[in-house]
Design an enzyme around this catalytic site. Structure first.
Site, PDB file in Angstrom:
ATOM      1  N   CYS A   9     -18.453  49.385  17.481  1.00  0.00           N
ATOM      2  CA  CYS A   9     -18.250  50.817  16.960  1.00  0.00           C
ATOM      3  C   CYS A   9     -18.728  51.876  17.336  1.00  0.00           C
ATOM      4  O   CYS A   9     -17.724  52.847  17.635  1.00  0.00           O
ATOM      5  CB  CYS A   9     -19.319  50.464  15.656  1.00  0.00           C
ATOM      6  SG  CYS A   9     -20.648  49.547  15.863  1.00  0.00           S
ATOM      7  N   HIS A  17     -23.852  56.970  13.770  1.00  0.00           N
ATOM      8  CA  HIS A  17     -23.982  55.852  14.788  1.00  0.00           C
ATOM      9  C   HIS A  17     -24.068  56.378  16.190  1.00  0.00           C
ATOM     10  O   HIS A  17     -23.445  56.016  16.934  1.00  0.00           O
ATOM     11  CB  HIS A  17     -22.964  54.846  14.669  1.00  0.00           C
ATOM     12  CG  HIS A  17     -23.693  53.576  15.094  1.00  0.00           C
ATOM     13  ND1 HIS A  17     -22.769  52.200  15.425  1.00  0.00           N
ATOM     14  CD2 HIS A  17     -24.827  53.195  15.821  1.00  0.00           C
ATOM     15  CE1 HIS A  17     -23.620  51.600  15.779  1.00  0.00           C
ATOM     16  NE2 HIS A  17     -24.866  52.023  16.286  1.00  0.00           N
ATOM     17  N   HIS A  35     -18.623  46.058   6.823  1.00  0.00           N
ATOM     18  CA  HIS A  35     -19.501  45.666   8.025  1.00  0.00           C
ATOM     19  C   HIS A  35     -20.643  45.070   7.186  1.00  0.00           C
ATOM     20  O   HIS A  35     -20.822  45.136   5.781  1.00  0.00           O
ATOM     21  CB  HIS A  35     -20.096  47.152   8.577  1.00  0.00           C
ATOM     22  CG  HIS A  35     -20.938  46.705   9.731  1.00  0.00           C
ATOM     23  ND1 HIS A  35     -22.153  46.110   9.540  1.00  0.00           N
ATOM     24  CD2 HIS A  35     -20.827  46.913  10.989  1.00  0.00           C
ATOM     25  CE1 HIS A  35     -22.618  46.059  10.730  1.00  0.00           C
ATOM     26  NE2 HIS A  35     -22.093  46.612  11.723  1.00  0.00           N
TER      27      HIS A  35
END
Length: 443
Positions: free
Chosen positions: A56, A117, A206
């Site tokens: 990711c 992220h 996810h």
């Protein structure tokens, strides 16, 4: 060409064939993606679209910058994990131009709703990299109800402040996206028209595998989000359906305000599928440079520009979307940070258009490397080299390296030449997830 609004939707760990329009096995589950299937039918569907990484956060570095992620230290982590909290090195440098910052300079309003992220404040964050607004988690994965990360820490933010909200995360993100469109439409009426970029980055599908009806399960596994004993294909596909419903709400909001025609809606995944995904006919998945780890759904919808019902076999990767959006928005690239991506605007206007586009990957995990050039793919895993003709062998079963050693050597040399233009992988880079390449044929 009128500059479009842009809604860039990213799913998390979605497999290549998880959607009906990519051959998903919908009949047994009642159809999981009618909204996305409709977008593909009235827009363009790419069959050879790739993520910049099989994991990711490296892909998200490429998405934000339009450049190979290997140029940045933070992207050497596979992926960034909880040790990045408080780190001043593991994140997207605030001085680096990004898709939102370049569009913002060109007069766009910008928002990220969903997963970031790419490092934590005070050193990193969406508001420090070009977004006017942010709502979502900073880390890689959170519980859909408690909104806690894998270490049990709450991780839902509004701007740079943690924010507690009740609700199923996928729905919270979808409703927030609808609200943003409503506010932008009202602002255009009051202040004059200005385009917007909405990055809508879902965490679905996810882990943890939870549907809207699984709040009790969320309490049971609190603090143990990985719960590898949990989940099943039915839950997984229901999670995709919840995301698909939310995308339908977003499209309804665009239609309600007459914005659909001049809005470029992009949908893709940050990497290949996880354990419950459907990647047929591809092999491998997340963390693999086999096709199942990097080939992902690619859909674009823009009625004013894209012919409806289009399909393209143009090989392309995540950072090409970035360059496409920058070009469509009339933004200027920063000469000090030249984009590695290639604009797909010619393909969007004429799906029959094609061009040469070599694609390169490397992974610290198991010493993986790959090059896709035309029909051919060079792959290395655990020191073994492979050569595949992808159109003839999408499952990567027939290693043609022995039959065509000259082509294998040429592609190996081409990969080495490209790799020499990239910084080396730092010795302290980590692999956070222990997934492995699956079902590789031996040489």
């Amino acid at each position: 060409m009128k500059r479009p609004n842009v809604i860039f939707i990213v799913a998390d760990d979605l497999g290549f064939a998880d959607l009906g329009c990519y051959g998903g096995r919908d009949a047994a589950f009642g159809g999981v993606s009618p909204q996305l299937d409709a977008l593909a039918a009235s827009g363009i569907r790419f069959t050879q679209g790739y993520s910049n990484s099989p994991v990711c956060s490296p892909t998200r570095f490429a998405l934000m910058t339009g450049r190979y992620q290997y140029r940045l230290r933070g992207a050497a982590e596979e992926p960034i994990n909880s040790r990045s909290r408080g780190s001043s090195t593991l994140g997207l440098p605030t001085e680096h131009p990004t898709m939102p910052s370049l569009l913002k300079q060109a007069g766009y309003r910008t928002a990220l709703i969903g997963k970031w992220h790419l490092g934590y404040p005070p050193y990193f964050g969406p508001l420090r990299s070009g977004y006017d607004e942010f709502f979502g988690p900073m880390s890689g994965g959170v519980d859909y109800f408690t909104h806690c990360s894998s270490n049990g820490q709450h991780d839902l933010w509004f701007g740079e402040e943690e924010r507690a909200e009740e609700g199923y995360l996928t729905d919270l993100l979808s409703h927030r996206a609808v609200d943003y469109i409503e506010r932008m439409a009202a602002r255009n009426r009051e202040e004059g028209e200005a385009p917007f970029l909405l990055s809508l980055h879902y965490t679905a599908p996810h882990w943890p595998w939870e549907t809207r009806d699984d709040e009790a399960l969320a309490q049971e596994v609190k603090g143990n989000l990985f719960h590898l004993h949990g989940g099943n294909i039915h839950t997984y596909r229901r999670m995709i359906h919840h995301m698909d419903e939310g995308i339908g709400w977003v499209m309804q909001a665009l239609r309600r305000h007459g914005l659909e025609r001049d809005t470029l809606v992009i949908f893709t995944s940050d990497n290949g599928g996880e354990r419950f995904s459907d990647n047929w006919p591809l092999v491998g998945g997340k963390m693999d440079l086999t096709e199942g780890g990097i080939r992902v759904p690619w859909i674009a919808h823009w009625p004013a520009f894209i012919p409806a019902g289009s399909t393209s076999a143009q090989p392309c990767m995540t950072m090409d979307w970035t360059t496409t959006v920058v070009a469509a928005g009339g933004a200027q690239q920063d000469a000090a940070y030249p984009l590695d991506g290639v604009s797909l605007l010619p393909v969007l206007r004429d799906p029959a258009h094609a061009f040469a586009r070599p694609l390169h990957w490397r992974m610290n995990h198991r010493g993986q490397r790959a090059l896709r050039d035309g029909d051919w793919k060079y792959l290395r895993v655990d020191g073994h080299d492979y050569l595949f003709n992808i159109p003839a062998d999408e499952r990567e079963r027939a290693n043609l390296g022995g039959r065509d050693p000259a082509r294998l050597a040429d592609m190996r040399d081409a990969w080495e030449a490209w790799n020499n233009t990239m910084p080396p992988i730092p010795e302290d880079a980590t692999v956070s997830l222990g997934y492995s390449v699956k079902d590789m044929p031996q040489r």
